[in-house]
Design an enzyme around this catalytic site. Structure first.
Site, mmCIF file in Angstrom:
data_model
loop_
_atom_site.group_PDB
_atom_site.id
_atom_site.type_symbol
_atom_site.label_atom_id
_atom_site.label_comp_id
_atom_site.label_asym_id
_atom_site.label_seq_id
_atom_site.Cartn_x
_atom_site.Cartn_y
_atom_site.Cartn_z
ATOM 1 N N LYS B 78 167.897 28.274 45.662
ATOM 2 C CA LYS B 78 168.639 27.243 44.945
ATOM 3 C C LYS B 78 169.817 27.883 44.194
ATOM 4 O O LYS B 78 169.692 28.993 43.659
ATOM 5 C CB LYS B 78 167.681 26.554 43.950
ATOM 6 C CG LYS B 78 168.251 25.315 43.263
ATOM 7 C CD LYS B 78 167.209 24.682 42.326
ATOM 8 C CE LYS B 78 167.734 23.416 41.671
ATOM 9 N NZ LYS B 78 166.738 22.774 40.787
ATOM 10 N N SER B 158 166.457 17.660 41.391
ATOM 11 C CA SER B 158 167.695 18.350 41.648
ATOM 12 C C SER B 158 167.624 19.367 42.793
ATOM 13 O O SER B 158 168.653 19.727 43.354
ATOM 14 C CB SER B 158 168.151 19.072 40.382
ATOM 15 O OG SER B 158 167.258 20.132 40.054
ATOM 16 N N SER B 182 162.136 18.304 39.298
ATOM 17 C CA SER B 182 163.138 18.720 40.279
ATOM 18 C C SER B 182 162.620 19.518 41.465
ATOM 19 O O SER B 182 163.360 19.750 42.423
ATOM 20 C CB SER B 182 164.248 19.528 39.590
ATOM 21 O OG SER B 182 165.125 18.665 38.902
#
Lengths: 492, 493
Positions: B78, B158, B182
């Site tokens: 990420k 997210s 997330s």
């Protein structure tokens, strides 16, 4: 320090319309004597190239996290114990949020809600027997900011982050001081305590000790006035000047029927004035909240007691002991105890000797000379053994006080062993009565008219003493010479 | 040869050890898949060349034997994690051009273990969002579509790039972070496994901070076993993170496969919220039944303060974010706005932050600054912290009766891009089941439970006791085995 201490007499400032009392509180920022910063491992060395002592944490790179430096915590606790303060076994770090280029995180990590050290006290001696107790509200740990430099380039500002993240102890006093002298003496005493403890070098020239001074004035016995905070004053003299200047400014306004605005001001030592920096209305909202990157700071009793057990003798205790143990005066004791090093120097020199004489020699001759030459005790060319040697020679009657001063001069410039020097250079005073008598007789014989005068006016005996001493090259034992002259002249 | 990208992490690990294929081949297959999936916008910064170099080094290590589990396995990272020398922007314009000279502790551990980094994955800007639509790179797109539709769906957020990548076989596993859901919400919406570890289990050092007291990195994988393998490689105490726990990391994989007989599973009655769809409810019931069939005992528990969790979260998280994001000021790194003649430092800040941060980030920074401001602190921040303590107490009470708690992960399946962008509150409700877990600092795993009528996955969440990731994974594996979820998105990209 002797037991019976008085509070100082009230000291008022006379305005155009009567007397005023000044009320002073101080926030002192002392840099913790630590080789590493408060939350990063970066060095704190002074005078490094700009931005040389900056870690990723200090520069607030993304994802960086603070880790508290246990050594700095220990120093704060040590300082707290040094002023007999309450230690908070549980304290916390908070963020003080504001934007400035020399504050990379956009917040300063400080201790807002719960400081590591609670209430304590500093005894500020003003003159022998007179002292002010100044309460300390709290001591907390916080990060220093970096430095913004605006005068290197017309277009740009520069930032040096070497100081960014350096550990400071903020020592917050109560508004207990009542004159510029007390403010100066408080700061001096605090610095002495910090140096004794070794928790800060208290070097004001390097900015390692700075004071924010809160000043207000009131009619004697009246309610507290509105205060102004004078930021970042960096010498004891400036603190005293700033208090005096600010008090007079406030008095003038009040006597004109005006009001004091609560504001932050700066002291300009060249113009001897304070200037407004920002008013209360402009005061920032710092949005304090507990730093979620740092769990509460939890100390154990054992940790605190371990530090307490290792505390050195502190200035007040040392002063009292020097008086009791060596018979020196309160004044001399407090002069010697002002620095741990000078007290140590004294005690070493005083071993097996008369403390009073040793104190006299150190304070009057050695400190006087060091002061004149702008030297620290550490740089003294004269050792404790040498001072002790001089005192011994005087005590034994081998040299007179006057010769001793000459000997001190030789020791200062050339060095050497005092006793050996006295022998080698023939400085030993003559105590042999026969030799002294011969010299006195010669002076008397050569000055019959003066002898007559002296019989009428005994104080003229001193002239004979001087002449005989001169004839003996200054080496006559002054006491023996005095007595002989008086006896021969028949005066008492 | 079979498509190496279809393997699980465990299968690939074992295949490398059997020398069925080499790490370089595995990586090449993934590089090709990544290159062929630009339409998903999952990778915002692929690093195929350095991935190959890492794979070669891994092959050398493997041939010497004794290589760690992760050696030679291609994963995605990420964009919130600092990776040395690789653009790290947290999907924000304000970090434009930022190349960290350091690795986060998590990526450093993975690098040391020989994992192969395929590139940086898309996400909501600064991890603020539930649909990946706040990314400066534009949204990642779910490989899943509704039956008979081509409308792009969200992969969740997210960690939307991570969920899209793992579900579309663009990585064997991916790193995610979870502040309010997330990891778990995107995992649920894309039919993969996502685990949020206990707060303090994984180091936050080098991970761009959103809300420090809530953020936690975790694995996003194809299976529960993969989550166990992956988590072990990057969990553990880190002296550089004062909030990381000095607790040893067990062998999570070894804990799998045991019996769950006698385990007590809590079903919280407060999670039967309005707006919970019938199909979510029935999947939840079904999951509970499966656990009972496997020998667990079902217990109704009460988490009475659940209804305040979102409100508390949307004070605490923005408050911390408003302070954490203050460092993005244009002074030292990242984007700096062009200034006009005569502009001062305040203009530098205002212009840089106005153009550097997107709408959602600006909204949260302002909410947070407001919640902390003088006169409002007690009413907002302090009260939210009190609620947080009550929520934690609810869980403490529940865990006196049960070993784990079963809930849905999200109230509904994946939604279409743009469907909630103008309604922040509807977007925030996505996290209604996940947020309480972050507030309480607990571990939780989301795993695929079945398909919704629209043809996209739904997830169930298991919440465990602090640091009991092992127990959680063991339960999750039973559910995984019994739900027999094996659906994959049909390739359209």
């Amino acid at each position: 320090m002797s037991a019976a201490l008085r509070e100082p007499e009230p000291k008022y400032i006379s305005g155009a319309e009567g007397e005023w009392e000044v009320v002073i509180g101080m926030e002192v920022h002392a840099q913790v004597a630590s080789e590493a910063k408060l939350f990063s491992g970066a060095s704190t060395s002074f005078g490094a190239e700009p931005n040389a002592n900056v870690s990723l944490v200090d520069a607030a790179m993304p994802g960086m996290l603070p880790v508290v430096n246990a050594f700095c915590v220990e120093q704060a606790v040590r300082t707290g114990l040094g002023i007999a303060a309450r230690i908070n076994l549980r304290s916390g770090f908070d963020r003080k949020n504001y934007f400035y280029p020399d504050l990379p995180q956009g917040y300063q990590i400080s201790q807002f809600k719960t400081p590591v050290v609670g209430e304590g006290e500093v005894l500020v001696e003003l003159e022998p027997g007179v002292a002010r107790k100044v309460g300390v509200e709290r001591i907390h740990l916080e990060q220093d900011a970096g430095k913004s430099i605006h005068d290197l380039d017309p277009e740009s500002s520069f930032v040096d982050l070497n100081r960014s993240g350096v550990a400071l102890m903020e020592i917050v006093s109560k508004p207990d001081m009542r004159s510029a002298e007390e403010a100066g003496a408080y700061l001096r005493k605090l610095r002495t305590i910090l140096r004794y403890l070794g928790t800060s070098d208290g070097d004001m020239e390097k900015g390692n000790l700075r004071a924010d001074v809160n000043v207000s004035v009131r009619r004697p016995g009246g309610p507290l006035g509105t205060r102004c905070e004078i930021k970042n004053v960096n010498s004891i003299r400036f603190v005293m000047q700033a208090v005096e200047t600010e008090a007079r400014r406030q008095i003038a306004i009040l006597e004109d029927g005006g009001e004091i605005d609560q504001e932050t001001r700066l002291f300009d030592p060249r113009k001897l004035e304070t200037r407004a920096m920002r008013s209360k209305e402009e005061a920032q909202d710092y949005r304090y909240f507990p730093d979620p990157d740092l769990p509460p700071l939890v100390l154990t009793e054992a940790f605190v007691e371990g530090i307490r057990a290792g505390l050195p003798e502190l200035p007040d205790a040392k002063t009292a002991r020097l008086v009791a143990q060596y018979g020196v005066t309160d004044y001399d004791a407090s002069v010697l105890a002002a620095e741990r090093a000078s007290a140590d120097f004294f005690e070493e020199a005083a071993q097996g000797r008369d403390g009073k004489s040793v104190a006299n020699w150190i304070i009057n001759e050695l400190f006087g000379r060091l002061n004149k030459e702008g030297l620290d005790l550490a740089a003294s060319p004269i050792s404790t053994a040498q001072i002790g040697g001089v005192v011994d020679l005087v005590a034994k009657g081998d040299i007179s006080g006057k010769i001793a001063k000459d000997l001190f001069e030789i020791l200062w410039t050339e060095g050497g062993d005092p006793a050996a020097l006295v022998e080698a250079r023939g400085m030993r005073q003559v105590t042999d009565e026969g030799a002294i008598e011969a010299a006195v007789d010669a002076v008397i014989a050569a000055n019959p008219e003066k002898v007559e005068q002296a019989k009428a006016k005994p104080s003229l005996a001193g002239w004979f003493v001087g002449q005989a001493m001169k004839a003996m090259g200054g080496k006559a034992n002054p006491q023996a010479l005095n007595e002989l002259v008086k006896r021969k002249l028949g005066v008492e | 040869m079979t498509d190496l990208t279809k393997l699980t992490l465990a299968e690939a690990r074992d295949g490398l050890r059997r020398k069925d294929f080499r790490a370089v081949e595995l990586t090449e297959a993934h590089n090709a898949a990544v290159a062929g999936a630009k339409a998903l916008n999952a990778y915002v910064h692929p690093t195929p060349e350095s991935a190959l170099a890492m794979a070669e080094a891994a092959d050398a290590r493997l041939s010497e034997g004794e290589a760690p589990d992760l050696c030679g396995l291609p994963i995605g990272v990420k964009d919130l994690f600092a990776v040395e020398g690789v653009p790290t922007q947290a999907a924000s314009r304000i970090l434009e051009g930022f190349l960290p000279p350091y690795d986060s502790t998590v990526t450093a551990k993975l690098r040391a273990a020989g994992a192969v980094f395929l590139g940086k994955l898309n996400m909501d800007e600064f991890a603020m969002g539930s649909s990946n639509e706040t990314s400066v790179y534009g949204p990642a797109i779910s490989p899943w579509r509704r039956k008979g539709e081509t409308k792009p769906l969200t992969p969740g957020g997210s960690s939307g790039g991570s969920s899209a990548a793992v579900s579309a076989d663009l990585a064997l596993a991916a790193l995610g972070t979870d502040t309010g859901g997330s990891i778990r919400q995107p995992a649920a919406l894309t039919g993969i496994v996502g685990l949020k570890p206990t707060y303090g289990r994984v180091s936050r050092w080098g991970v761009v901070a959103f809300a420090s007291s809530l953020d936690q990195a975790g694995p996003m994988t194809k299976t529960v076993r993969d989550a166990a393998i992956f988590l072990k490689a990057f969990a553990g105490f880190d002296p550089k993170d004062s909030t990381s726990a000095e607790i040893s990391v067990p062998d999570y994989e070894a804990a799998l496969g045991g019996s769950i007989r006698g385990k007590r599973i809590g079903i919280p009655k407060e999670y039967r919220v309005d707006g919970l769809s019938g199909e979510v409810q029935s999947l939840w019931d079904h999951g509970a039944l499966k656990l009972r069939e496997a020998g667990a005992e079902l217990v109704e528990v009460s988490l009475p303060h659940t209804k305040y969790a979102l409100a508390a979260y949307y004070i605490v998280a923005p408050a911390e974010a408003s302070s954490n994001l203050a460092r993005y000021d244009g002074v030292r790194y990242g984007r700096r706005a062009k200034l006009a003649q005569g502009d001062g430092i305040a203009d530098l800040y205002e212009k840089t932050r106005a153009e550097g941060f997107g709408r959602e980030v600006r909204r949260r920074v302002m909410i947070g600054a407001y919640a902390l401001s003088a006169g409002f602190y007690d009413a907002y921040y302090l009260r939210a912290q009190k609620v947080r303590a009550l929520i934690k107490r609810d869980f403490d009470e529940a865990f006196k009766q049960v070993d784990a708690i079963l809930t849905p992960t999200t109230p509904s399946p994946a939604f279409g891009l743009g469907e909630k962008t103008n309604d922040p509150v509807a977007m925030y409700l996505e996290d209604v089941f996940t947020v309480p877990v972050n507030l309480a600092g607990l571990p939780a795993v989301s795993l695929p439970a079945g398909l919704a009528q629209q043809g996209t996955p739904l997830g169930l969440q298991l919440i465990g006791r602090p640091f009991d990731e092992s127990g959680l994974l063991a339960l999750a594996e039973v559910l995984e085995r019994d739900s027999e979820f094996s659906a994959k998105p049909a390739r359209w990209w």
